[in-house]
Design a protein around this motif. Structure first.
Motif, PDB file in Angstrom:
ATOM      1  N   ILE A 171      32.103  63.835  79.622  1.00 18.87           N
ATOM      2  CA  ILE A 171      31.789  62.609  78.891  1.00 18.87           C
ATOM      3  C   ILE A 171      30.643  61.913  79.618  1.00 18.87           C
ATOM      4  O   ILE A 171      30.727  61.645  80.819  1.00 18.87           O
ATOM      5  CB  ILE A 171      33.013  61.675  78.826  1.00 18.87           C
ATOM      6  CG1 ILE A 171      34.196  62.382  78.159  1.00 18.87           C
ATOM      7  CG2 ILE A 171      32.659  60.396  78.073  1.00 18.87           C
ATOM      8  CD1 ILE A 171      33.940  62.823  76.737  1.00 18.87           C
ATOM      9  N   VAL A 172      29.572  61.657  78.885  1.00 17.54           N
ATOM     10  CA  VAL A 172      28.384  61.035  79.476  1.00 17.54           C
ATOM     11  C   VAL A 172      28.504  59.523  79.346  1.00 17.54           C
ATOM     12  O   VAL A 172      28.719  59.001  78.244  1.00 17.54           O
ATOM     13  CB  VAL A 172      27.101  61.535  78.777  1.00 17.54           C
ATOM     14  CG1 VAL A 172      25.876  60.928  79.442  1.00 17.54           C
ATOM     15  CG2 VAL A 172      27.026  63.067  78.814  1.00 17.54           C
ATOM     16  N   LEU A 173      28.384  58.828  80.458  1.00 17.96           N
ATOM     17  CA  LEU A 173      28.541  57.374  80.490  1.00 17.96           C
ATOM     18  C   LEU A 173      27.195  56.682  80.648  1.00 17.96           C
ATOM     19  O   LEU A 173      26.312  57.165  81.359  1.00 17.96           O
ATOM     20  CB  LEU A 173      29.460  56.968  81.653  1.00 17.96           C
ATOM     21  CG  LEU A 173      30.846  57.623  81.688  1.00 17.96           C
ATOM     22  CD1 LEU A 173      31.599  57.165  82.932  1.00 17.96           C
ATOM     23  CD2 LEU A 173      31.631  57.291  80.432  1.00 17.96           C
ATOM     24  N   ASN A 174      27.050  55.534  79.984  1.00 13.04           N
ATOM     25  CA  ASN A 174      25.831  54.741  80.149  1.00 13.04           C
ATOM     26  C   ASN A 174      25.972  53.806  81.345  1.00 13.04           C
ATOM     27  O   ASN A 174      26.964  53.854  82.075  1.00 13.04           O
ATOM     28  CB  ASN A 174      25.505  53.975  78.857  1.00 13.04           C
ATOM     29  CG  ASN A 174      26.641  53.043  78.431  1.00 13.04           C
ATOM     30  OD1 ASN A 174      27.389  52.512  79.268  1.00 13.04           O
ATOM     31  ND2 ASN A 174      26.778  52.835  77.132  1.00 13.04           N
ATOM     32  N   GLU A 175      24.986  52.944  81.518  1.00 14.95           N
ATOM     33  CA  GLU A 175      24.984  52.079  82.703  1.00 14.95           C
ATOM     34  C   GLU A 175      26.114  51.059  82.706  1.00 14.95           C
ATOM     35  O   GLU A 175      26.431  50.467  83.739  1.00 14.95           O
ATOM     36  CB  GLU A 175      23.646  51.345  82.800  1.00 14.95           C
ATOM     37  CG  GLU A 175      23.311  50.511  81.571  1.00 14.95           C
ATOM     38  CD  GLU A 175      21.945  49.885  81.676  1.00 14.95           C
ATOM     39  OE1 GLU A 175      21.627  49.344  82.747  1.00 14.95           O
ATOM     40  OE2 GLU A 175      21.199  49.941  80.685  1.00 14.95           O
ATOM     41  N   TYR A 176      26.751  50.835  81.538  1.00 14.09           N
ATOM     42  CA  TYR A 176      27.863  49.892  81.455  1.00 14.09           C
ATOM     43  C   TYR A 176      29.211  50.613  81.435  1.00 14.09           C
ATOM     44  O   TYR A 176      30.229  50.020  81.097  1.00 14.09           O
ATOM     45  CB  TYR A 176      27.718  49.026  80.202  1.00 14.09           C
ATOM     46  CG  TYR A 176      26.391  48.319  80.116  1.00 14.09           C
ATOM     47  CD1 TYR A 176      26.094  47.244  80.952  1.00 14.09           C
ATOM     48  CD2 TYR A 176      25.412  48.748  79.221  1.00 14.09           C
ATOM     49  CE1 TYR A 176      24.864  46.590  80.884  1.00 14.09           C
ATOM     50  CE2 TYR A 176      24.183  48.109  79.146  1.00 14.09           C
ATOM     51  CZ  TYR A 176      23.919  47.042  79.988  1.00 14.09           C
ATOM     52  OH  TYR A 176      22.691  46.404  79.916  1.00 14.09           O
ATOM     53  N   SER A 177      29.191  51.909  81.758  1.00 12.96           N
ATOM     54  CA  SER A 177      30.394  52.752  81.787  1.00 12.96           C
ATOM     55  C   SER A 177      30.973  52.975  80.396  1.00 12.96           C
ATOM     56  O   SER A 177      32.145  53.351  80.266  1.00 12.96           O
ATOM     57  CB  SER A 177      31.463  52.151  82.717  1.00 12.96           C
ATOM     58  OG  SER A 177      30.986  52.128  84.049  1.00 12.96           O
ATOM     59  N   GLY A 178      30.170  52.737  79.377  1.00  9.59           N
ATOM     60  CA  GLY A 178      30.578  53.062  78.017  1.00  9.59           C
ATOM     61  C   GLY A 178      30.180  54.494  77.691  1.00  9.59           C
ATOM     62  O   GLY A 178      29.374  55.113  78.388  1.00  9.59           O
ATOM     63  N   THR A 179      30.749  55.038  76.625  1.00 10.61           N
ATOM     64  CA  THR A 179      30.467  56.416  76.245  1.00 10.61           C
ATOM     65  C   THR A 179      29.100  56.525  75.590  1.00 10.61           C
ATOM     66  O   THR A 179      28.827  55.865  74.585  1.00 10.61           O
ATOM     67  CB  THR A 179      31.551  56.937  75.288  1.00 10.61           C
ATOM     68  OG1 THR A 179      32.823  56.867  75.944  1.00 10.61           O
ATOM     69  CG2 THR A 179      31.269  58.376  74.882  1.00 10.61           C
ATOM     70  N   ASP A 180      28.263  57.378  76.160  1.00  9.45           N
ATOM     71  CA  ASP A 180      26.909  57.576  75.648  1.00  9.45           C
ATOM     72  C   ASP A 180      26.788  58.890  74.881  1.00  9.45           C
ATOM     73  O   ASP A 180      25.907  59.060  74.048  1.00  9.45           O
ATOM     74  CB  ASP A 180      25.915  57.567  76.810  1.00  9.45           C
ATOM     75  CG  ASP A 180      24.486  57.344  76.362  1.00  9.45           C
ATOM     76  OD1 ASP A 180      24.278  56.559  75.423  1.00  9.45           O
ATOM     77  OD2 ASP A 180      23.580  57.957  76.948  1.00  9.45           O
ATOM     78  N   GLY A 181      27.685  59.840  75.160  1.00 10.82           N
ATOM     79  CA  GLY A 181      27.655  61.146  74.501  1.00 10.82           C
ATOM     80  C   GLY A 181      28.587  62.097  75.221  1.00 10.82           C
ATOM     81  O   GLY A 181      29.399  61.678  76.049  1.00 10.82           O
ATOM     82  N   LEU A 182      28.462  63.359  74.885  1.00  8.75           N
ATOM     83  CA  LEU A 182      29.238  64.374  75.612  1.00  8.75           C
ATOM     84  C   LEU A 182      28.407  65.642  75.756  1.00  8.75           C
ATOM     85  O   LEU A 182      27.521  65.912  74.947  1.00  8.75           O
ATOM     86  CB  LEU A 182      30.594  64.648  74.946  1.00  8.75           C
ATOM     87  CG  LEU A 182      30.662  65.352  73.586  1.00  8.75           C
ATOM     88  CD1 LEU A 182      30.506  66.854  73.716  1.00  8.75           C
ATOM     89  CD2 LEU A 182      31.987  65.034  72.907  1.00  8.75           C
ATOM     90  N   VAL A 183      28.699  66.377  76.798  1.00  7.90           N
ATOM     91  CA  VAL A 183      27.996  67.631  77.080  1.00  7.90           C
ATOM     92  C   VAL A 183      29.025  68.707  77.361  1.00  7.90           C
ATOM     93  O   VAL A 183      29.980  68.489  78.118  1.00  7.90           O
ATOM     94  CB  VAL A 183      27.050  67.478  78.295  1.00  7.90           C
ATOM     95  CG1 VAL A 183      26.452  68.827  78.671  1.00  7.90           C
ATOM     96  CG2 VAL A 183      25.937  66.485  78.005  1.00  7.90           C
ATOM     97  N   THR A 184      28.854  69.866  76.744  1.00  6.20           N
ATOM     98  CA  THR A 184      29.713  71.015  77.023  1.00  6.20           C
ATOM     99  C   THR A 184      28.946  72.004  77.890  1.00  6.20           C
ATOM    100  O   THR A 184      27.721  71.947  77.995  1.00  6.20           O
ATOM    101  CB  THR A 184      30.152  71.702  75.727  1.00  6.20           C
ATOM    102  OG1 THR A 184      29.003  72.298  75.095  1.00  6.20           O
ATOM    103  CG2 THR A 184      30.806  70.711  74.778  1.00  6.20           C
ATOM    104  N   ILE A 185      29.662  72.921  78.466  1.00  2.00           N
ATOM    105  CA  ILE A 185      29.007  73.924  79.293  1.00  2.00           C
ATOM    106  C   ILE A 185      28.105  74.818  78.431  1.00  2.00           C
ATOM    107  O   ILE A 185      27.104  75.344  78.906  1.00  2.00           O
ATOM    108  CB  ILE A 185      30.048  74.758  80.069  1.00  2.00           C
ATOM    109  CG1 ILE A 185      29.386  75.448  81.267  1.00  2.00           C
ATOM    110  CG2 ILE A 185      30.739  75.764  79.164  1.00  2.00           C
ATOM    111  CD1 ILE A 185      30.360  75.986  82.279  1.00  2.00           C
TER     112      ILE A 185
END
Length: 298
Positions: A171-185
């Motif tokens: 789970i990719v987090l932004n500077e405010y620790s909110g969800t910005d996206g997701l990345v899989t292998i």
């Protein structure tokens, strides 16, 4: 036959000039990365056919050389396109969501998508179905922990971390620790080998279908890059960080739009939501700008 004295003078002058240039502008030795990339470019320029490296292999080498230049925020699934489930979802609804999404892993959120509490793997769900075990009252026992990483993290570092921890989703987090996206292998591997299509991936033509009168039927998963190429480049001209038509529709509406809603794009195109639920847009109809609008823009 050239005069030896002239040749000697030329060599002396050349050495003097190289020495002077090194004094005022010392040259750095090219890195191994630069040497490899230069060798590939020179080979491509020569167009030689006798080669022990195929075109695909050379392209992979180029991707590897630049692999550490990108951050996780540059790849993967943007927030607007994430398919997730609430932690309160029932088992039967979870099974239905997996069948609809055709993903092997689904993030699980608490209060909202900014509070992802974990993920569920489809094989844990299938194991219950296949063995005839009692359906769990809650999905709490099925929740696994993904990685939580900042969008500024280098993708090469994430790949190493995923390999070490045997985790396939972050789970990719932004500077405010909110969800910005997701990345899989798989997203990381595709940065090296290119897109990996499987039997569930739809062809581009199935996602964008012309209906006549310049109207298009579109799947919300269609990428804006393809929309710009096939329909109108202006549709991809938007400041929000979105990559698909579904993300574009949500960005224009400021929320997940509902079926029947018509959204106006700055270019004059109108996005009619043909199918959606409370979580995401599924299908759209793209209506072209009116003739009068196009004439005014010329």
């Amino acid at each position: 036959m050239p005069d030896d004295s002239s040749s000697s003078a030329a060599d002396s002058g050349g050495r003097w000039w190289r020495g002077l240039r090194a004094l005022f502008a010392p040259e750095q030795e090219p890195s191994l990365r630069d040497q490899i990339e230069e060798a590939i470019e020179e080979h491509d320029a020569e167009g030689g056919e006798d080669d022990d490296l195929s075109t695909a292999e050379r392209e992979m080498l180029r991707n590897i050389l630049h692999f550490d230049e990108r951050n996780v925020g540059d790849i993967g699934v943007p927030r607007g396109d994430i398919i997730a489930v609430p932690e309160t979802i029932g088992f039967d609804d979870l099974v239905a969501r997996f069948a609809e999404a055709e993903h092997s892993r689904l993030p699980v959120y608490g209060e909202d998508l900014d509070h992802v509490v974990g993920m569920v793997h489809v094989k844990d769900v299938f194991r219950i179905i296949a063995t005839g075990a009692p359906k769990p009252e809650t999905i709490a026992g099925l929740i696994r922990q993904p990685r939580y990483v900042p969008s500024s993290m280098r993708i090469i570092d994430l790949l190493a971390e995923m390999r070490e921890t045997r985790t396939h989703l972050a789970i990719v987090l932004n500077e405010y620790s909110g969800t910005d996206g997701l990345v899989t292998i798989e997203d990381l591997v595709e940065e090296i080998v290119g897109d990996i299509e499987d039997e569930h991936d739809e062809e581009e033509e199935d996602l964008l279908i012309p209906l006549g009168d310049a109207i298009w039927s579109a799947d919300a998963r269609a990428e804006l890059e393809d929309v710009a190429r096939l329909i109108d480049p202006r549709l991809a001209d938007i400041e929000d960080d979105v990559e698909t038509l579904g993300g574009l529709a949500s960005a224009l509406a400021g929320q997940v739009p509902q079926t029947g809603q018509i959204l106006a794009h700055p270019s004059g195109w109108r996005l009619e939501i043909a199918d959606a639920d409370e979580r995401r847009v599924k299908k759209l109809l793209l209506h072209p700008p009116a003739v009068a609008d196009e004439a005014e823009g010329e």
